[in-house]
Design a protein around this motif. Sequence first.
Motif, PDB file in Angstrom:
ATOM      1  N   TYR B 458       0.826  -1.210   0.000  1.00  0.00           N
ATOM      2  CA  TYR B 458       0.000   0.000   0.000  1.00  0.00           C
ATOM      3  C   TYR B 458       0.858   1.257   0.000  1.00  0.00           C
ATOM      4  O   TYR B 458       1.951   1.270   0.555  1.00  0.00           O
ATOM      5  CB  TYR B 458      -0.850   0.060   1.271  1.00  0.00           C
ATOM      6  N   HIS B 459       0.289   2.329  -0.575  1.00  0.00           N
ATOM      7  CA  HIS B 459       0.822   3.652  -0.302  1.00  0.00           C
ATOM      8  C   HIS B 459       0.449   3.981   1.131  1.00  0.00           C
ATOM      9  O   HIS B 459      -0.672   3.703   1.543  1.00  0.00           O
ATOM     10  CB  HIS B 459       0.140   4.715  -1.177  1.00  0.00           C
ATOM     11  N   HIS B 470      -7.093   1.059  -2.709  1.00  0.00           N
ATOM     12  CA  HIS B 470      -6.274   1.216  -3.917  1.00  0.00           C
ATOM     13  C   HIS B 470      -4.824   0.878  -3.656  1.00  0.00           C
ATOM     14  O   HIS B 470      -3.965   1.762  -3.586  1.00  0.00           O
ATOM     15  CB  HIS B 470      -6.372   2.659  -4.454  1.00  0.00           C
ATOM     16  N   ARG B 472      -0.936  -0.234  -4.095  1.00  0.00           N
ATOM     17  CA  ARG B 472       0.069   0.043  -5.134  1.00  0.00           C
ATOM     18  C   ARG B 472       0.330  -1.224  -5.945  1.00  0.00           C
ATOM     19  O   ARG B 472       0.336  -1.200  -7.161  1.00  0.00           O
ATOM     20  CB  ARG B 472       1.357   0.536  -4.451  1.00  0.00           C
ATOM     21  N   TYR B 473       0.556  -2.344  -5.244  1.00  0.00           N
ATOM     22  CA  TYR B 473       0.713  -3.638  -5.910  1.00  0.00           C
ATOM     23  C   TYR B 473      -0.045  -4.703  -5.133  1.00  0.00           C
ATOM     24  O   TYR B 473      -0.092  -4.653  -3.905  1.00  0.00           O
ATOM     25  CB  TYR B 473       2.171  -4.120  -5.901  1.00  0.00           C
ATOM     26  N   GLU B 483      -1.607  -3.565 -10.288  1.00  0.00           N
ATOM     27  CA  GLU B 483      -0.614  -2.506 -10.154  1.00  0.00           C
ATOM     28  C   GLU B 483      -1.343  -1.176 -10.309  1.00  0.00           C
ATOM     29  O   GLU B 483      -1.929  -0.924 -11.364  1.00  0.00           O
ATOM     30  CB  GLU B 483       0.471  -2.676 -11.233  1.00  0.00           C
ATOM     31  N   GLU B 484      -1.342  -0.359  -9.272  1.00  0.00           N
ATOM     32  CA  GLU B 484      -2.039   0.946  -9.294  1.00  0.00           C
ATOM     33  C   GLU B 484      -3.450   0.834  -9.869  1.00  0.00           C
ATOM     34  O   GLU B 484      -3.833   1.578 -10.761  1.00  0.00           O
ATOM     35  CB  GLU B 484      -1.263   1.969 -10.142  1.00  0.00           C
TER      36      GLU B 484
END
Lengths: 319, 544
Positions: B458-459, B470, B472-473, B483-484
Amino acid sequence: MGGKVTCTLGEVKNRADFIVYWGGNPAECHPRHFTKYTLMQKSPFLPRGRKDRTMVLVDIRETKSAKASNIFLQVRPGKDFELITLLRAMIKDQPISEAQVAETGLTIEQLQDFVSRMKAAKYGVFFFGMGLSMTRGKHMNSAALLTLAAEMNAFTKFVAMPMRGHGNVTGADVIMRWQTGYPFGISFNRGYPRYNPGEFSTVDVLVRGDTDCAFIIGADPGATMPQPAIDHLAKVPTIVLDPHVTHTSKLARVHITTAPAGISAPGTAYRMDEIPLPLRPALKSPYPSDEEVVRRIKEALLEKPDWMGERPQMLQNQI
Amino acid sequence: MLRITGGTIYDPANGINGEVRDLYVEDGKFVSSFTGGRTIDATGLVIFPGGVDVHTHVAGGSINFARAMTPEDHRRTQAFIRSQTRRSGLGGMAPTTFATGYLYAGMGFTTVNEAAVPVLSARHTHEEMADIPIVDKSCLVLMANNEIMLDLLEAGEYERAKHIVAWHVWAAKAYGVKAVNPGGVAAWKWGKDANQLSEPVEGYKNTTPGSIVTSLAKIIDELGLPHPIHLHCNNLGAPGNITTTLETMKHLEGHRAHMAHLQYHAYGGDDWDTMKSESAQLAEYFNAHPNMTTDAGAVLFGDTVTITADGPWQHLLYKLTGRKWGNLDVENETGCGIVPYSYRPSNLVNAVQWATGLELLLLIDDPWRVFLSTDHPNGACFWRYPEIVQLLMCADFRKECMAGLPPEIMNRITLPEINREYTLYEIATIMSAGPARALGLQQKGNLGIGKDADMVIYHSDKDIARMFGHPRYVIKRGEIVIEEGDIRETPDGSEYLVKPSFDPGTDEFLRPLFEDRYCMSFENYPVEMERIERPDLQQCITTE
Ligand SMILES: [Zn+2]
C-alpha cells in the motif's frame, strides 16, 4: 413485493401434498414428472404416495394431464393473470366481485375450494409451463404466480417452479448468469455484458441483420426461427457444431460434427430445479466434444493480432 | 524471481510490526535471499500479507439465484471490459464470477472461503469457483440440517454420524463444515423455526439445536478438520437473540468453534422497537473463552442483497420490508433465502446493527480471534471492506458517522464510549493472519520463508479507505496481479480440500437412505476429484 420461492424436486417428492400444474401438460411434455417427483412417490412424510397428494390442473383446455388430476380448473384463455390476482386477494380475505370471478370462466365455489385447499396443504407447489409464461401477459403471469406462492407462506409452506424445456436450457441459463449476471439476451458489443431480451435475443439480432457471423452450438434455429432470421443465417458465415446434420447445418458455411453430450462427451447438465448432474459418457466417439472445438477456435483466435484496440479496463458506471 | 526492497512490513504471524525488511520470492514462495531478478522498490510503502476472507458467499446456487433477482443492479454497477486474455464481468451487489476475482484482488485479498455449500449442488459451486480468477478458494459444506445425520444423532449412533459427516465433506470436495441454524432449517421446511436450544427439533424427540451443535463440534474436532465447526447460530437477526447465542457458546465449551457473523447474533430487547446492542455482554463472554474465533458480519449503510441458508430469517425480512423474496429449499439438507435490502442510518434497527458490528470488532480484545467480514453480501458487499478498516482505525471518523444516526440510538449502543483505534498491525491480523490461522491454512497470511508469496503493498495514506481500496501492488504467488488499480495478470487460484477418514462401508449404508430421500442417483451425488480445477489437498490435524 414478489420474488421467487422454490425448492428442489426432491423436496416435492418428499413433502408436497398439494401439487398444482398451471399452463403445462406434464402427461405429454414431461412424462416422467408424475412418477419420479410429484404424484406416485412415497416418502416418510407421505407414506401412501398418490393417496396422500392432491393434484390440481389449471389450463385453458382439458389435456391428458387432466385425467391424472383430482381437480381440473379450466381458465378462460388469456385470463391467468386475473385469476392469480383474485386468488391473491382471496387468501388475504380481501373483497372480490362476481363479475371479476365470471371473467375467469370459473365459479366462486371453485375458487373458494381452491383457496381452502391451498391453505390446508402442508407443502404446496406450483409448476408453471409455457401455457402461463408464453401467453398473454408472459413474464407478468409468472411473476404473479411466484408472488402468490411467496404470499401463501404466511399460511403454510408454498413454492413455485417453472417447467423448462428439453436439453440443457437450464444449464445455459445458470452459467450465463454466473459469468455475466444475466440468463440470456446478452450483448457483449461494448466489451461487457448488457441485457435486453427483445433487443439482444438471438431471434431479434438475426431478424434485424445485426450480426456478421453466427456460431450455433447444439441448437437448430434453421428449423424453428422465423424466415427473416433464417435468411440472415444463410447470408452470413454461419458455423454449426452438432452431432447431427441439422436444418441449420444445410444453410451454414461450416458444419463441425461433435460428440453428443452425455452419450460420448462428458460434462454437466442442470435439471429444471438447477441441480447439476454429471454426464458420464457410455460410448467413445471419433468426434471431438463441443468444448474441445470451442477451445481450439479460441486458441486460434488468440494467434491473431489484437483487434480490440485501446479501451479502458473498467467503467465505474455503465452508460 | 522478485525482490521487494525497503518496504515497511506488517507480518503478525511472525511478530513483525512495522519493520523495514526486504522480501525475496522464488517459484511463488518466499525465500531467504538470492541475487539478480526483478526488484520493486517499496521504500516508504506498507506491506501486508494478502487478505483472507473467512466468510463470504461468492459461488454456487444461492448467489447465482441472487444474481437472477437483481438485474436492475447489474445495469447500474461497474463493468469490467474484456481484453484478449481477460474475461468481462459486472460488479455490484452480487458480482459475476470473473469480476469477483478482480474485485477481491483489487483490494489485496488473495484467499476466500465460500461459507455455504449444499452437497446436492456442490458440483455447481465448484464450477463457479473455477471461474473466479486470481484468488485461492475453499468452501464449507452445510451439515446441521442433514436429515440422515439428524436421524442418526436421534438414535444415539454418534460414531456412524461422524462417518456420515466425513463422507459428506469428501463428497462435496469441501474444506470444512458449516452449520446453519441447527435444526431450524429442517423445521422451516414445514414453515416452522427452531428457536429454543433445548427444545426438540420439529419431527424429533431428543434432538435439540443444542445437542446438534455439541455433537457436530465434537465430530469435527475428532475428524481433525483444519477449520473448526463454522457455526451460524439459531435466531439470526432477532431482537433478544443474545440469550440463544450465549447458550450456544456454552454448548461449545471444550471444542474449537468459529462463530459466523456474530453481529447478527448480539441483540437485546424484546422486539424491533426495543432492540439494542448486547455486544459488550457478548464480547465479555467471548474474551474469556479462547476456544472460539468469530467474524464480525459487519453492516454498512447502503444497498445490498441478503442471502443465507436461514430461510426463517429471510421470511421475516420479507415481511418486514415487503421487498422481493427468493427462497430455495434443497431436499434433505438445507435451504436458502434471498431478499434485496437497504440498510439506512435513519432506521433505528439498521443503525443498531451498524454499531453492533463495529463494537464487536472493537470490544473483542484479541485480534487473532475476530476477523473482518460483512457476511458478503448480507451486511454489505465485500468490496466495501476498506470503509470498515477506516471506521476501526479512526475514532473521530466513527464519531462523525454517529452524528448522522437517530438520537434515540444512544442508549441502545456502546460505540460512543469506545475510543480504541486499530493499529496497522492489528488490521493485518484481522484481515489476513488471523483468518488464515482460523482456517488452518498455514501457507497463507504469513510472509515467512517457504510460505505462499501472497502480499499487498500500500501507499501510506492518511485517507485510510483510499489506502486500503487502492493498493500500489497486489502480488499473488509471486506474480504481480494488480498494479495501481490496473489488472495485470489473472492467474487461476487453487482450491483447498480435505479428506477426513471414514468407514469404507459408509457408501453402502448411505445408498438406500439416499435413494429413499433424494431424486438423484447415488452415484451422481459425490463430486469427482477430476471436476476440481487445481485441487490442493490439505492434511487433517490432531486436536486434543
Ligand atoms: Zn454467511
